[in-house]
Design an enzyme around this catalytic site. Structure first.
Site, PDB file in Angstrom:
ATOM      1  CB  ALA A 244      47.441  36.022  43.469  1.00 16.06           C
ATOM      2  CB  ALA A 245      49.612  35.102  37.963  1.00 18.49           C
ATOM      3  N   GLY A 246      47.876  37.724  38.121  1.00 17.39           N
ATOM      4  CA  GLY A 246      47.471  39.036  37.602  1.00 17.39           C
ATOM      5  C   GLY A 246      47.578  40.116  38.672  1.00 17.39           C
ATOM      6  CG  ASP A 247      45.231  39.854  42.163  1.00 14.21           C
ATOM      7  OD1 ASP A 247      44.565  40.532  41.362  1.00 14.21           O
ATOM      8  OD2 ASP A 247      44.742  38.946  42.854  1.00 14.21           O
TER       9      ASP A 247
HETATM   10  O1  RIB Z   1      42.841  37.315  41.800  1.00 16.81           O
HETATM   11  C1  RIB Z   1      42.794  36.276  42.747  1.00 16.81           C
HETATM   12  C2  RIB Z   1      41.851  36.634  43.860  1.00 16.81           C
HETATM   13  O2  RIB Z   1      40.538  36.735  43.352  1.00 16.81           O
HETATM   14  C3  RIB Z   1      41.781  35.594  44.942  1.00 16.81           C
HETATM   15  O3  RIB Z   1      42.720  35.786  45.967  1.00 16.81           O
HETATM   16  C4  RIB Z   1      40.338  35.688  45.419  1.00 16.81           C
HETATM   17  O4  RIB Z   1      40.200  36.153  46.721  1.00 16.81           O
HETATM   18  C5  RIB Z   1      39.627  36.575  44.403  1.00 16.81           C
HETATM   19  O5  RIB Z   1      39.362  37.817  44.900  1.00 16.81           O
END
Ligand code: RIB
Length: 313
Positions: A244-247
């Site tokens: 989730a760093a990119g998110d």
């Molecule tokens: O980018 C990370 C996410 O990718 C995770 O939380 C997982 O659910 C996938 O969708």
């Protein structure tokens, strides 16, 4: 306001000494059940970065739906356009190794039922933001981008997981965010030769008139826009888990742009947020709040422009 159109998952996470190769079994001591999904993670990241956020997505009518939405709800993300559907809530099976790198397998489930028509429940103002990823159906992503363009919204796409973007969709975007691997896949889809992440990002930006932001892990991030290259270093942290760093980068970037910040400042803010997310385990539990991001971004800004190099007016 930021509208996030995308996936909602439960992450089943096992820590392992090393990631498995094809055909290999690796053992970890236990597992954790954590809210995730690229869409939901980005919605939470934008919200914790200070934006008003509405999530458009789908969950199943099963036991994973409530935990998948729990942190979004607690943070005050608007969830009226999240549909309950007759499919399992999306699940991601994640292995994280000792260095914090991960391997992810996603079972889309309810995310395959996400429809752009659900956007009609929302009433955005011009220059609000639509933020999307690639874990819901491509046709719906295109329809959502058309819907947003017709309302004069800023449209940001995180092309993750990696792959091409049709020219028709590219023409509807303001910003595309990718990592060093994804930018090459994006460039290949546009018929561009592999000239390295930086060169390909510059070429995509020029050819399609987009801002192209590339996350580079410990190297920070760059963004090409209007022929100008912006860059930010990463904020130094001890890496625990990069999930989730990119998110977090995407959500924070959207929040900063939505607040009217320039690209340079927004990139630094997003790089600080993405770095901080690496210092804690799990997807959504690792996403930093506004105070933490501001503090880290201020340190990056000071490094860029140290007091002894500032000119007095
Ligand atoms: O980018 C990370 C996410 O990718 C995770 O939380 C997982 O659910 C996938 O969708």
């Amino acid at each position: 306001m930021i509208i996030v159109f995308g996936s909602i998952n439960i992450d089943l996470v096992a820590r392992v000494p090393a990631l498995p190769r094809a055909g290999e079994t690796v053992a970890g001591p236990d597992y954790a059940v954590i809210p995730g999904g690229k869409g939901a993670n980005q919605a939470l990241a934008a919200r914790r970065a200070g934006a008003a956020v509405a999530m458009v997505g789908a969950v199943g009518r099963d036991g994973f739906a409530a935990p998948a939405l729990s942190l979004l709800e607690a943070a005050g993300v608007e969830l009226s356009a999240v549909a309950p559907v007759d499919a399992a809530t999306g699940v991601a099976f994640i292995a994280v190794d000792a260095a914090g790198e991960n391997q992810i397998v996603v079972a889309a489930g309810a995310n395959a039922a996400v429809r752009a028509a659900a956007l009609e429940r929302l009433a955005p103002a011009p220059r609000d933001t639509l933020l999307m990823q690639w874990e819901v159906p491509e046709a719906e992503i295109l329809a959502a981008a058309r819907w947003a363009r017709a309302r004069d919204l800023r449209v940001i796409l995180n092309r993750a997981p990696a792959g091409p973007v049709p020219a028709e969709l590219a023409a509807l975007l303001d910003v595309v965010v990718v990592n060093a691997h994804e930018v090459l896949a994006l460039g290949a889809g546009f018929g561009l030769a592999d000239g390295g992440a930086d060169g390909v990002a510059a070429a995509i930006s020029e050819r399609h008139g987009l801002a192209v932001a590339v996350t580079l892990g410990a190297e920070g991030a760059i963004c090409w826009a209007d022929g100008i290259r912006h860059e930010s270093p990463a904020y130094p942290v001890e890496v625990v888990d990069t999930t989730a760093a990119g998110d977090t980068f995407c959500g924070a970037l959207a929040a900063a742009l939505d607040r009217g910040r320039g690209l340079e400042t927004a990139l630094e803010f997003a790089a600080a947020a993405g770095s901080l997310a690496c210092s804690r385990a799990g997807a959504q539990p690792s996403i930093p709040d506004l105070a933490a991001i501001d503090a880290a971004a201020a340190i990056l800004a000071e490094q860029r422009n140290p007091p002894n190099r500032r000119t007095t007016p």
